[in-house]
Enzyme design. Structure first.
Site, PDB file in Angstrom:
ATOM      1  N   GLU A   1       0.829  -1.208   0.000  1.00  0.00           N
ATOM      2  CA  GLU A   1       0.000   0.000   0.000  1.00  0.00           C
ATOM      3  C   GLU A   1       0.861   1.254   0.000  1.00  0.00           C
ATOM      4  O   GLU A   1       0.706   2.137   0.843  1.00  0.00           O
ATOM      5  CB  GLU A   1      -0.980  -0.040   1.186  1.00  0.00           C
ATOM      6  CG  GLU A   1      -1.888  -1.270   1.128  1.00  0.00           C
ATOM      7  CD  GLU A   1      -2.957  -1.338   2.224  1.00  0.00           C
ATOM      8  OE1 GLU A   1      -2.722  -0.781   3.309  1.00  0.00           O
ATOM      9  OE2 GLU A   1      -4.010  -1.946   1.965  1.00  0.00           O
TER      10      GLU A   1
ATOM     11  N   ARG B   1      -5.630 -10.676  -5.380  1.00  0.00           N
ATOM     12  CA  ARG B   1      -5.073 -10.216  -4.118  1.00  0.00           C
ATOM     13  C   ARG B   1      -4.954 -11.345  -3.103  1.00  0.00           C
ATOM     14  O   ARG B   1      -4.022 -11.402  -2.320  1.00  0.00           O
ATOM     15  CB  ARG B   1      -5.967  -9.090  -3.585  1.00  0.00           C
ATOM     16  CG  ARG B   1      -5.582  -8.599  -2.245  1.00  0.00           C
ATOM     17  CD  ARG B   1      -6.375  -7.346  -1.942  1.00  0.00           C
ATOM     18  NE  ARG B   1      -6.184  -6.997  -0.532  1.00  0.00           N
ATOM     19  CZ  ARG B   1      -6.719  -5.944   0.043  1.00  0.00           C
ATOM     20  NH1 ARG B   1      -7.460  -5.110  -0.658  1.00  0.00           N
ATOM     21  NH2 ARG B   1      -6.511  -5.690   1.315  1.00  0.00           N
TER      22      ARG B   1
ATOM     23  N   ASP C   1      -8.459  -9.259   3.990  1.00  0.00           N
ATOM     24  CA  ASP C   1      -8.276  -8.170   4.936  1.00  0.00           C
ATOM     25  C   ASP C   1      -9.393  -8.126   5.979  1.00  0.00           C
ATOM     26  O   ASP C   1     -10.230  -7.237   5.927  1.00  0.00           O
ATOM     27  CB  ASP C   1      -8.226  -6.840   4.169  1.00  0.00           C
ATOM     28  CG  ASP C   1      -7.628  -5.732   5.003  1.00  0.00           C
ATOM     29  OD1 ASP C   1      -7.042  -6.015   6.047  1.00  0.00           O
ATOM     30  OD2 ASP C   1      -7.749  -4.559   4.584  1.00  0.00           O
TER      31      ASP C   1
ATOM     32  N   GLU D   1      -1.992 -12.648  12.688  1.00  0.00           N
ATOM     33  CA  GLU D   1      -2.494 -11.302  13.001  1.00  0.00           C
ATOM     34  C   GLU D   1      -4.018 -11.264  12.888  1.00  0.00           C
ATOM     35  O   GLU D   1      -4.581 -11.519  11.826  1.00  0.00           O
ATOM     36  CB  GLU D   1      -1.873 -10.269  12.041  1.00  0.00           C
ATOM     37  CG  GLU D   1      -2.369  -8.842  12.260  1.00  0.00           C
ATOM     38  CD  GLU D   1      -1.739  -7.815  11.294  1.00  0.00           C
ATOM     39  OE1 GLU D   1      -0.630  -8.069  10.773  1.00  0.00           O
ATOM     40  OE2 GLU D   1      -2.360  -6.770  11.064  1.00  0.00           O
TER      41      GLU D   1
ATOM     42  N   GLU E   1     -12.802  -3.046  11.906  1.00  0.00           N
ATOM     43  CA  GLU E   1     -12.774  -2.237  10.683  1.00  0.00           C
ATOM     44  C   GLU E   1     -13.894  -2.593   9.710  1.00  0.00           C
ATOM     45  O   GLU E   1     -14.628  -1.721   9.256  1.00  0.00           O
ATOM     46  CB  GLU E   1     -11.411  -2.383   9.992  1.00  0.00           C
ATOM     47  CG  GLU E   1     -11.346  -1.659   8.663  1.00  0.00           C
ATOM     48  CD  GLU E   1      -9.977  -1.723   8.011  1.00  0.00           C
ATOM     49  OE1 GLU E   1      -9.042  -2.260   8.618  1.00  0.00           O
ATOM     50  OE2 GLU E   1      -9.855  -1.215   6.882  1.00  0.00           O
TER      51      GLU E   1
HETATM   52  C1  GCU Z   1      -6.114  -2.514   5.766  1.00  0.00           C
HETATM   53  C2  GCU Z   1      -6.536  -1.235   6.397  1.00  0.00           C
HETATM   54  C3  GCU Z   1      -5.426  -0.229   6.376  1.00  0.00           C
HETATM   55  C4  GCU Z   1      -4.174  -0.845   6.956  1.00  0.00           C
HETATM   56  C5  GCU Z   1      -3.840  -2.126   6.277  1.00  0.00           C
HETATM   57  C6  GCU Z   1      -2.692  -2.887   6.933  1.00  0.00           C
HETATM   58  O1  GCU Z   1      -5.953  -2.343   4.387  1.00  0.00           O
HETATM   59  O2  GCU Z   1      -7.667  -0.715   5.747  1.00  0.00           O
HETATM   60  O3  GCU Z   1      -5.838   0.881   7.107  1.00  0.00           O
HETATM   61  O4  GCU Z   1      -3.117   0.035   6.864  1.00  0.00           O
HETATM   62  O5  GCU Z   1      -4.931  -2.974   6.313  1.00  0.00           O
HETATM   63  O6  GCU Z   1      -2.976  -3.855   7.614  1.00  0.00           O
HETATM   64  O7  GCU Z   1      -1.552  -2.528   6.759  1.00  0.00           O
END
Ligand code: GCU
Length: 686
Positions: A293, A343, A372, A394, A400
């Site tokens: 990301e 993904r 996720d 994890e 969320e």
């Molecule tokens: C999800 C989440 C993000 C977070 C990411 C992660 O995508 O929406 O906010 O940063 O997980 O676990 O790194």
């Protein structure tokens, strides 16, 4: 009025049963403390506080054996053996965080020995004894041996120094505000108490997305403040960790590369780590989100993740520190035409090939599912595939995608399914829990971590009932054999007391809540129908037409993602054959994951006998009814719960109901318009 909300499960309410009180007082009027350390001081303080609050008497304290009834705090040593005749063989089975609680008839009086292998065990035993008293249990005939099933029992904070929390639903950070430290010592200490009361021993205190200011947490300017926080947690047996920016040598150093094979980069990290340990001698180590990301990572330099992780591992090794390297690595920019990039496959594709390449103090951190933290997804196929690499699982305690602590969603039943999942990596019985607890493969380090759900809201978790996820997470990873029912029942009694109606109703709400949430949200494992970005509420095509595409491919003919080996993305082939075959075939794929693995027509019949479309309608109508019902039942408890907590939860149920209705109507309309098939029961679909 708000204290009850703040105090979570450590209410220490006075004991109503008078004969019990007399019984407890007999044992609990003296504390004998045979060892000394900051952690034992915490145990003493907690016992004094808890016993006074529950029994109305502060115990006397002595540091030598007393010939009278007492609670004795000791580590296993010569003195305890001699004085109390403790059997060495018995204590041999305790591991470093383990403890024994043993009732003794001691020179004609009653004693309870809280014996830890180390001082941490004493603290855990103290919390255990306090829990037994709060649960009104007999404490005169105790023989308890407890060893945590997992060695690493961790919480990750996603707190930013500005004070906001990424995916935080309970106010702001208790650690930071406006790019400064809060120095809110009392609150942080209370947090440490909750953590250690459920056995958490490791904590990272900043977001895995390490932005500009947070990159400086490992500099001389900010380390003294980190050290202040670490001091508090240390007294509760908790090690402090920091998330770091992989590109630190560039961001806060004066190098122009972060290439893991560059000798200057290596020297930079070694010096940096040495500096950290000057401030925090027992510093835990780093959490790293790299090449994910848009975060920097070793890929920039044509290196792999073992190169990146080992760079940090090597620097931490002389000090006993460890690296948690996250496997949440995937290409977040998707093209809908490309049906092969998936993904779900990414973590396995990146990391499986690196098994055995990581240093001994590097731990891979693997999310429970391949996507996720959806309400439903299969278990990550990395579990069982990595046999020579330290790993932690994890979870996300923060809700969320599961209602953001507005909607009730008790996650322990979901986590249990993950832990009990059989990977078949060594044939039958190769469960995820046996892998992450280090018994299946001889990992140096392993365990479980999770994203925190607390913030500075008065009740810590936004929705008071979400405290149950924090409590449940800690209890479950300490002892993965506990059932969801046991954990829920403990939490309800500790939090709200023993009124039978309250206990029964709240237990039922918690235990059904995950299923209810699933009923009114994304159907049959497909996930992702939430609003992009903030992830609350329905937006069925939100991610379908986003560049962060995570698709369900619904059209007038059908819905779901084909992840088969035969003609889909091939994801199902990442499992061992026993599971791969089950998921691959439409006949055997479990209903709840059907749309995760297959694209089917709306008239496809589930194992339940319903068609897919009718299942969608039925569950969505049902989900809303269930929320209405929960809310009504909560209203029945009005006179039995203090106003603050009652109103807080009622507000949340009101929000949940609104949310559930919106989900129901959008989902039903969407699928009705796409399929053209009406509801058999002719209910209102807009
Ligand atoms: C999800 C989440 C993000 C977070 C990411 C992660 O995508 O929406 O906010 O940063 O997980 O676990 O790194």
């Amino acid at each position: 009025v708000w204290k009850s909300a703040y105090n979570c499960w450590l209410q220490y309410s006075d004991i109503k049963d008078h004969s019990r009180v007399q019984e407890y007082k007999k044992v609990c009027s003296n504390l004998v403390i045979l060892d000394q350390s900051a952690i034992i001081d915490s145990a003493k303080e907690e016992l004094e506080k808890g016993l006074f609050s529950m029994l109305g008497e502060t115990p006397t304290i002595s540091y030598e054996p007393q010939k009278k009834a007492s609670i004795v705090l000791a580590t296993y040593d010569q003195r305890t053996i001699k004085e109390y005749g403790v059997d060495y063989e018995d204590c041999n089975i305790l591991n470093d965080d383990g403890y024994m609680i043993q009732s003794f008839d001691y020179q004609g009086d009653k004693a309870v020995l809280l014996l830890g292998k180390t001082d941490k065990g004493i603290l855990y035993a103290a919390f255990h004894l306090l829990r037994l008293i709060q649960m009104s249990k007999d404490i005169n005939n105790l023989t308890i041996f407890e060893n945590p099933k997992n060695q690493i029992r961790m919480i990750n904070h996603w707190d930013n120094m500005l004070g906001d929390i990424e995916r935080g639903y309970s106010g702001n950070s208790i650690f930071y505000d406006q790019n400064e430290f809060t120095h809110d010592v009392d609150r942080i200490k209370d947090y440490a108490r909750y953590l250690s009361s459920v056995g958490i021993n490791s904590l990272s205190i900043n977001n895995v997305n390490v932005h500009q200011v947070e990159s400086k947490l490992i500099t001389k300017e900010l380390l003294p403040h980190v050290a202040e926080i670490a001091d508090i947690f240390r007294s509760y047996g908790i090690n402090t960790y920091l998330s770091v920016n992989y590109a630190s040598p560039i961001e806060i150093g004066d190098l122009n590369t972060a290439d893991p094979l560059d000798s200057e980069v290596q020297a930079w990290w070694s010096e940096k780590v040495a500096e950290i340990y000057e401030y925090i001698p027992d510093f835990g180590g780093f959490i790293v989100k790299a090449d994910s990301e848009h975060r920097p990572g070793p890929f920039t330099y044509g290196r792999n993740h073992a190169d990146g992780a080992n760079l940090l591992g090597r620097a931490l090794e002389p000090f006993g520190g460890i690296v948690f390297w996250r496997c949440f690595v995937y290409d977040c920019l998707q093209d809908w035409r490309d049906r092969k990039t998936d993904r779900a496959k990414a973590a396995y594709d990146h990391f499986k090939q690196l098994d055995g390449e990581f240093l001994d103090n590097v731990i891979l951190q693997i999310k429970n599912g391949p996507m996720d933290f959806q309400v439903r997804e299969p278990v990550s196929p990395l579990f069982g595939s990595l046999k020579q690499t330290n790993q932690v699982l994890e979870f996300q305690v923060a809700q969320e995608y599961t209602g953001q602590q507005k909607d009730l969603c008790f996650l322990v039943p979901q986590w249990k399914e993950v832990l009990d999942f059989d990977t078949y990596s060594e044939g039958k019985g190769s469960t995820v829990k046996s892998i992450v607890n280090g018994s299946k493969y001889p990992f140096q380090y392993s365990g479980i971590t999770a994203v925190s759900n607390i913030g500075n809201d008065l009740n810590w978790t936004g929705n008071t009932l979400a405290q149950a996820n924090f409590y449940g997470y800690g209890r479950l990873i300490w002892d993965t054999e506990l059932s969801a029912e046991e954990i829920s029942d403990e939490w309800v009694r500790l939090t709200f007391g023993h009124d039978e109606q309250v206990v029964e109703e709240v237990n039922q709400m918690l235990l059904n809540s995950w299923q209810i949430y699933e009923n009114y949200t994304s159907p049959l494992g497909v996930g992702w129908m939430i609003n992009p970005g903030h992830h609350y509420g329905p937006n069925i095509e939100g991610y379908e037409y986003s560049k962060w595409g995570t698709y369900h491919f619904s059209d007038c003919l059908g819905t779901g993602v084909n992840r088969t080996v035969k003609n889909g993305t091939g994801y199902s082939g990442q499992y061992y054959p026993e599971n791969a075959e089950i998921y691959e075939s439409l006949e055997t794929c479990p209903d709840e994951l059907l749309l995760f693995f297959h694209h089917v027509s709306y008239t496809h019949r589930l194992k339940s006998g319903e068609t897919v479309i009718q299942h969608i309608y039925n569950t969505h109508f049902l989900g809303v009814e269930q929320v209405e019902n929960m809310k009504a039942r909560w209203e029945q408890l009005k006179d039995k719960i203090d106003t603050y907590r009652y109103e807080n939860v009622l507000d949340r149920f009101t929000m949940q109901l609104e949310n559930a209705i919106e989900w129901r109507d959008r989902i039903n309309t969407y699928f009705y318009r796409h399929s053209g098939i009406p509801d058999e029961k002719k209910r209102t679909i807009y």
